[in-house]
Design a protein around this motif. Sequence first.
Motif, mmCIF file in Angstrom:
data_model
loop_
_atom_site.group_PDB
_atom_site.id
_atom_site.type_symbol
_atom_site.label_atom_id
_atom_site.label_comp_id
_atom_site.label_asym_id
_atom_site.label_seq_id
_atom_site.Cartn_x
_atom_site.Cartn_y
_atom_site.Cartn_z
ATOM 1 N N TYR A 113 92.263 40.882 81.257
ATOM 2 C CA TYR A 113 92.837 42.231 81.170
ATOM 3 C C TYR A 113 92.322 42.928 79.915
ATOM 4 N N VAL A 114 91.845 44.168 80.079
ATOM 5 C CA VAL A 114 91.329 44.940 78.952
ATOM 6 C C VAL A 114 92.245 46.113 78.638
ATOM 7 N N GLY A 115 92.763 46.773 79.646
ATOM 8 C CA GLY A 115 93.623 47.921 79.402
ATOM 9 C C GLY A 115 94.055 48.589 80.689
ATOM 10 N N THR A 116 94.691 49.729 80.524
ATOM 11 C CA THR A 116 95.162 50.512 81.650
ATOM 12 C C THR A 116 94.526 51.886 81.573
ATOM 13 N N GLU A 117 94.026 52.362 82.682
ATOM 14 C CA GLU A 117 93.388 53.675 82.760
ATOM 15 C C GLU A 117 94.311 54.616 83.525
ATOM 16 N N TRP A 118 94.356 55.875 83.114
ATOM 17 C CA TRP A 118 95.174 56.894 83.765
ATOM 18 C C TRP A 118 94.251 57.835 84.524
ATOM 19 N N ASP A 119 94.495 57.973 85.816
ATOM 20 C CA ASP A 119 93.721 58.863 86.668
ATOM 21 C C ASP A 119 94.621 60.051 87.037
ATOM 22 N N PRO A 120 94.448 61.222 86.378
ATOM 23 C CA PRO A 120 95.340 62.356 86.652
ATOM 24 C C PRO A 120 95.071 62.968 88.022
ATOM 25 N N CYS A 121 96.111 63.508 88.617
ATOM 26 C CA CYS A 121 96.027 64.165 89.915
ATOM 27 C C CYS A 121 95.664 65.643 89.708
ATOM 28 N N PRO A 122 94.897 66.237 90.630
ATOM 29 C CA PRO A 122 94.546 67.655 90.480
ATOM 30 C C PRO A 122 95.734 68.606 90.648
ATOM 31 N N CYS A 123 96.895 68.120 91.110
ATOM 32 C CA CYS A 123 98.052 68.995 91.274
ATOM 33 C C CYS A 123 98.715 69.332 89.946
ATOM 34 N N TRP A 124 98.227 68.743 88.862
ATOM 35 C CA TRP A 124 98.894 68.902 87.571
ATOM 36 C C TRP A 124 97.860 68.879 86.459
ATOM 37 N N ASP A 125 98.046 69.760 85.484
ATOM 38 C CA ASP A 125 97.191 69.765 84.300
ATOM 39 C C ASP A 125 98.078 69.440 83.104
ATOM 40 N N GLU A 126 97.960 68.224 82.589
ATOM 41 C CA GLU A 126 98.845 67.790 81.510
ATOM 42 C C GLU A 126 98.582 68.516 80.195
ATOM 43 N N ASP A 127 97.440 69.194 80.070
ATOM 44 C CA ASP A 127 97.133 69.936 78.848
ATOM 45 C C ASP A 127 97.586 71.390 78.911
ATOM 46 N N ARG A 128 98.129 71.817 80.019
ATOM 47 C CA ARG A 128 98.557 73.201 80.175
ATOM 48 C C ARG A 128 99.970 73.352 79.620
ATOM 49 N N SER A 129 100.081 73.966 78.457
ATOM 50 C CA SER A 129 101.385 74.219 77.844
ATOM 51 C C SER A 129 101.268 75.384 76.874
ATOM 52 N N TRP A 130 102.367 76.059 76.685
ATOM 53 C CA TRP A 130 102.429 77.204 75.788
ATOM 54 C C TRP A 130 103.605 77.033 74.848
ATOM 55 N N VAL A 131 103.373 77.251 73.560
ATOM 56 C CA VAL A 131 104.441 77.128 72.561
ATOM 57 C C VAL A 131 105.365 78.325 72.694
ATOM 58 N N LEU A 132 106.645 78.055 72.892
ATOM 59 C CA LEU A 132 107.640 79.113 72.980
ATOM 60 C C LEU A 132 108.296 79.375 71.630
ATOM 61 N N LEU A 133 108.657 78.297 70.949
ATOM 62 C CA LEU A 133 109.405 78.431 69.713
ATOM 63 C C LEU A 133 109.028 77.313 68.743
ATOM 64 N N PRO A 134 108.330 77.639 67.654
ATOM 65 C CA PRO A 134 108.083 76.612 66.647
ATOM 66 C C PRO A 134 109.410 76.239 65.968
ATOM 67 N N LEU A 135 109.612 74.974 65.768
ATOM 68 C CA LEU A 135 110.840 74.498 65.123
ATOM 69 C C LEU A 135 110.558 74.156 63.673
ATOM 70 N N PRO A 136 111.549 74.338 62.790
ATOM 71 C CA PRO A 136 111.315 74.034 61.377
ATOM 72 C C PRO A 136 111.211 72.532 61.152
ATOM 73 N N ARG A 137 110.479 72.185 60.137
ATOM 74 C CA ARG A 137 110.405 70.783 59.713
ATOM 75 C C ARG A 137 111.501 70.560 58.701
ATOM 76 N N PHE A 138 112.392 69.649 59.008
ATOM 77 C CA PHE A 138 113.476 69.358 58.097
ATOM 78 C C PHE A 138 113.040 68.252 57.144
ATOM 79 N N PRO A 139 113.215 68.453 55.847
ATOM 80 C CA PRO A 139 112.828 67.395 54.909
ATOM 81 C C PRO A 139 113.741 66.191 55.074
ATOM 82 N N ARG A 140 113.167 65.035 54.852
ATOM 83 C CA ARG A 140 113.979 63.825 54.915
ATOM 84 C C ARG A 140 114.918 63.782 53.729
ATOM 85 N N ARG A 141 116.134 63.400 54.006
ATOM 86 C CA ARG A 141 117.129 63.333 52.933
ATOM 87 C C ARG A 141 117.016 61.993 52.237
#
Length: 92
Positions: A46-74
């Motif tokens: 065994y070497v690994g697992t390969e992912w074969d994406p389906c043409p019905c979906w584009d996993e890279d298609r996304s749009w940022v709606l709301l950037p969230l703040p980075r909260f500092p660690r306490r």
Amino acid sequence: MRLRIRPITWPRPALVLADTPRPGCTRCGGEGGRAYDYGDHETGEYVGTEWDPCPCWDEDRSWVLLPLPRFPRRRQPHVDPWGNGYSDEPPF
């Protein structure tokens, strides 16, 4: 295209509008693709697992709606068990 809102953490925290796989797709069964294991040609190990994406979906298609703040660690303040305040000495 089916859209959903989901949180992401990389490269920075945000809420994104992302594409999702078609639930009635006959190729992937609504999972967006299929994973298959593969091995070394000579040893068959065994070497690994390969992912074969389906043409019905584009996993890279996304749009940022709301950037969230980075909260500092306490940081927890150093508490001296003898009540002397802070110390410069190492804890060992």
